[in-house]
Design an enzyme around this catalytic site. Structure first.
Site, short mmCIF file in Angstrom:
data_model
loop_
_atom_site.label_atom_id
_atom_site.label_comp_id
_atom_site.label_asym_id
_atom_site.label_seq_id
_atom_site.Cartn_x
_atom_site.Cartn_y
_atom_site.Cartn_z
N LYS A 74 -13.54 3.00 -13.45
CA LYS A 74 -12.93 3.46 -12.20
C LYS A 74 -13.82 4.53 -11.59
O LYS A 74 -14.45 5.31 -12.32
CB LYS A 74 -11.55 4.08 -12.50
CG LYS A 74 -10.66 4.18 -11.29
CD LYS A 74 -9.85 2.93 -11.05
CE LYS A 74 -9.00 3.04 -9.82
NZ LYS A 74 -8.17 1.87 -9.58
N GLY A 79 7.43 3.18 -1.20
CA GLY A 79 6.06 3.04 -0.70
C GLY A 79 5.85 1.69 -0.04
O GLY A 79 6.01 0.65 -0.67
N GLY A 118 2.97 0.54 1.72
CA GLY A 118 1.58 0.39 2.14
C GLY A 118 1.14 -1.05 2.02
O GLY A 118 1.92 -1.98 2.19
N VAL A 176 0.48 -2.91 -0.50
CA VAL A 176 1.21 -3.74 -1.47
C VAL A 176 2.71 -3.75 -1.16
O VAL A 176 3.34 -4.81 -1.10
CB VAL A 176 0.99 -3.23 -2.91
CG1 VAL A 176 1.77 -4.09 -3.90
CG2 VAL A 176 -0.49 -3.23 -3.26
N TYR A 201 4.57 -3.21 1.46
CA TYR A 201 5.06 -3.92 2.65
C TYR A 201 5.00 -5.43 2.44
O TYR A 201 5.93 -6.16 2.78
CB TYR A 201 4.27 -3.51 3.89
CG TYR A 201 4.96 -3.91 5.17
CD1 TYR A 201 5.91 -3.08 5.75
CD2 TYR A 201 4.68 -5.13 5.78
CE1 TYR A 201 6.58 -3.45 6.90
CE2 TYR A 201 5.34 -5.52 6.94
CZ TYR A 201 6.30 -4.66 7.50
OH TYR A 201 6.96 -5.04 8.65
P1 NAI Z 1 -1.37 2.32 0.25
O1 NAI Z 1 -2.08 3.62 0.33
O2 NAI Z 1 -1.68 1.22 1.19
O3 NAI Z 1 0.23 2.56 0.35
C1 NAI Z 1 0.91 3.60 -0.31
C2 NAI Z 1 2.16 3.87 0.52
O4 NAI Z 1 2.99 4.77 -0.20
C3 NAI Z 1 1.88 4.49 1.87
O5 NAI Z 1 2.62 3.83 2.86
C4 NAI Z 1 2.33 5.95 1.70
O6 NAI Z 1 2.78 6.53 2.90
C5 NAI Z 1 3.46 5.77 0.71
N1 NAI Z 1 3.82 6.94 -0.09
C6 NAI Z 1 2.99 7.87 -0.66
N2 NAI Z 1 3.71 8.76 -1.34
C7 NAI Z 1 5.01 8.40 -1.23
C8 NAI Z 1 6.23 8.91 -1.75
N3 NAI Z 1 6.28 10.01 -2.51
N4 NAI Z 1 7.38 8.26 -1.44
C9 NAI Z 1 7.36 7.15 -0.67
N5 NAI Z 1 6.22 6.61 -0.17
C10 NAI Z 1 5.07 7.23 -0.43
O7 NAI Z 1 -1.56 1.85 -1.28
P2 NAI Z 1 -1.41 0.38 -1.86
O8 NAI Z 1 -2.72 -0.29 -1.84
O9 NAI Z 1 -0.23 -0.29 -1.26
O10 NAI Z 1 -1.10 0.71 -3.40
C11 NAI Z 1 0.18 1.18 -3.81
C12 NAI Z 1 0.11 1.55 -5.29
O11 NAI Z 1 -0.25 0.40 -6.05
C13 NAI Z 1 -0.95 2.62 -5.62
O12 NAI Z 1 -0.45 3.41 -6.69
C14 NAI Z 1 -2.14 1.82 -6.10
O13 NAI Z 1 -2.94 2.56 -7.01
C15 NAI Z 1 -1.43 0.67 -6.81
N6 NAI Z 1 -2.22 -0.54 -6.87
C16 NAI Z 1 -2.72 -1.11 -5.73
C17 NAI Z 1 -3.47 -2.26 -5.79
C18 NAI Z 1 -3.97 -2.94 -4.56
O14 NAI Z 1 -4.43 -4.09 -4.68
N7 NAI Z 1 -3.90 -2.35 -3.39
C19 NAI Z 1 -3.80 -2.88 -7.09
C20 NAI Z 1 -3.17 -2.25 -8.22
C21 NAI Z 1 -2.44 -1.10 -8.10
#
Ligand code: NAI
Length: 347
Positions: free
Chosen positions: A80, A181, A183, A185, A187
């Site tokens: 990482k 959350g 984001g 994933v 959504y």
């Molecule tokens: P992202 O950054 O697109 O979305 C994260 C969302 O969570 C954002 O909308 C943000 O405003 C919201 N958020 C942050 N803190 C919050 C809280 N305390 N309460 C409610 N909402 C909150 O990230 P993504 O890509 O959707 O990833 C989400 C999680 O999944 C992360 O922990 C990431 O490490 C993990 N992950 C993502 C992968 C991917 O392919 N994108 C793969 C494996 C794990």
């Protein structure tokens, strides 16, 4: 700081620090294990209160990638990268190129992709300086690209396995899921669950995202603290990690925890706490492997989008095996998964 005996140091094969004075780049690349192949794992761009917190994050996340890649059946080790977000230093193309050079200097022992704070456009810039990068924009039907939708697909399938095991239901009709959350994933997951007939409650620190999901999927939107106490069938953590703690677990009112966030358990004791409460926990690095399955296929040139979908579908059976072993041995699911992963990576 303590190094080799630091609590998060797990005999990592290498921890590399990079700086570039011209662009202000400060980055850490942690290689946990190359036992099964080159260390694969995304790059996180994040602001840390202390630099030592960035090191801790890289150590924990790279170890998690070893486990994740092994359990996903990928011929890859675990690594990482963290690029430190610093005041007064912008994520310029020059900085990303310098970071690409840093990755390249490792000669293919580390392969990157997107993580929090990095986009596929950023990967394209990094790719100017190294070929050890994936998650690049790809044509339709090909493997690869933004891993978010693939991760959502894996979480959807893994959650279905958990619902079947714990609630005895085939599918999501009438199943109430609370998503933390929305984001990349979260959504996409909400969209799939709504289409499958689930009832949704959602929360995001960005109220506009919660409002958008409420409108699009008929979801109930609640505050970010309230989501951890919603009475539902499933809690799906899809924000940042360490949300399951000694404080939050006693207040949970769900039968299942199944979400995308990495490192959901604040400490190993929290897996025991969930188990003691009879809450079925889908180990994070098993259920959220869809994205890495997709970008590794892209990097290795191994199959198209359909082949990737078939591999992601295997997450369902893998989780059912873990749940069965957990029941048979009265062991928390995260410990069952850790033992399986450690065996695979020779530790
Ligand atoms: P992202 O950054 O697109 O979305 C994260 C969302 O969570 C954002 O909308 C943000 O405003 C919201 N958020 C942050 N803190 C919050 C809280 N305390 N309460 C409610 N909402 C909150 O990230 P993504 O890509 O959707 O990833 C989400 C999680 O999944 C992360 O922990 C990431 O490490 C993990 N992950 C993502 C992968 C991917 O392919 N994108 C793969 C494996 C794990």
């Amino acid at each position: 700081m303590a190094v080799f005996d630091a609590s998060d140091f797990d005999a990592h094969e290498g921890v590399h620090f990079f700086t570039d004075r011209a662009t202000g780049l400060q980055a850490i690349i942690a290689i946990h294990s190359t036992h099964l192949g080159p260390a694969a794992g995304g790059t996180r761009y994040w602001s840390y209160a202390r630099d030592v917190d960035a090191i801790t994050d890289a150590l924990r996340l790279s170890r998690g990638m070893s486990y994740k890649n092994a359990m996903a059946g990928l011929p890859m080790g675990g690594g990482k990268a963290v690029v430190l977000k610093k005041a007064g230093v912008d994520k310029t193309e020059a900085l990303l190129e310098a970071f690409g050079g840093a990755i390249d200097s490792l000669g293919g022992r580390y392969v990157t992709a997107e993580d929090v704070g990095m986009s596929d456009a950023d990967m394209t810039v990094i790719a100017r300086r190294t070929r050890h990068v994936s998650g690049l924009p790809v044509p339709g039907g090909a493997a690869g690209g933004n891993p978010g939708p693939s991760t959502a697909e894996g979480v959807f399938r893994g959650m279905r396995a958990a619902v079947k095991h714990k609630l005895g239901k085939d599918g999501f009709a009438g199943v109430h899921v609370a998503i933390q959350g929305l984001g990349s994933v979260g959504y996409a997951l909400a969209e799939k669950l709504a289409a499958a007939g689930a009832k949704l409650t959602v929360a995001d620190i960005d109220p506009a995202r919660a409002a958008k999901a409420a409108q699009a999927f008929g979801a109930a939107a609640v505050g970010v603290d309230a989501i951890m106490r919603v009475s539902a069938d499933v809690l799906s953590p899809c924000a940042l990690g360490a949300g399951l703690t000694a404080e939050t677990i006693p207040a949970l009112d769900v039968a299942i925890v199944a979400g995308a966030a990495n490192n959901q358990l604040a400490t190993p004791d929290d897996g025991v706490r969930l188990h003691a409460r009879g809450i079925l926990y889908a180990p994070d690095y098993v259920i959220n492997a869809g994205g890495i399955i997709n970008v590794v296929a892209e990097y290795l040139g191994d199959g198209d989008a359909d082949a990737v979908t078939a591999r992601i579908a295997q997450i369902e059976g893998r989780l059912l095996d873990i749940f069965a072993e957990s029941d048979a041995s009265s062991t928390p699911t995260d410990r069952v998964a850790d033992a399986m992963a450690q065996k695979l990576i020779g530790r």
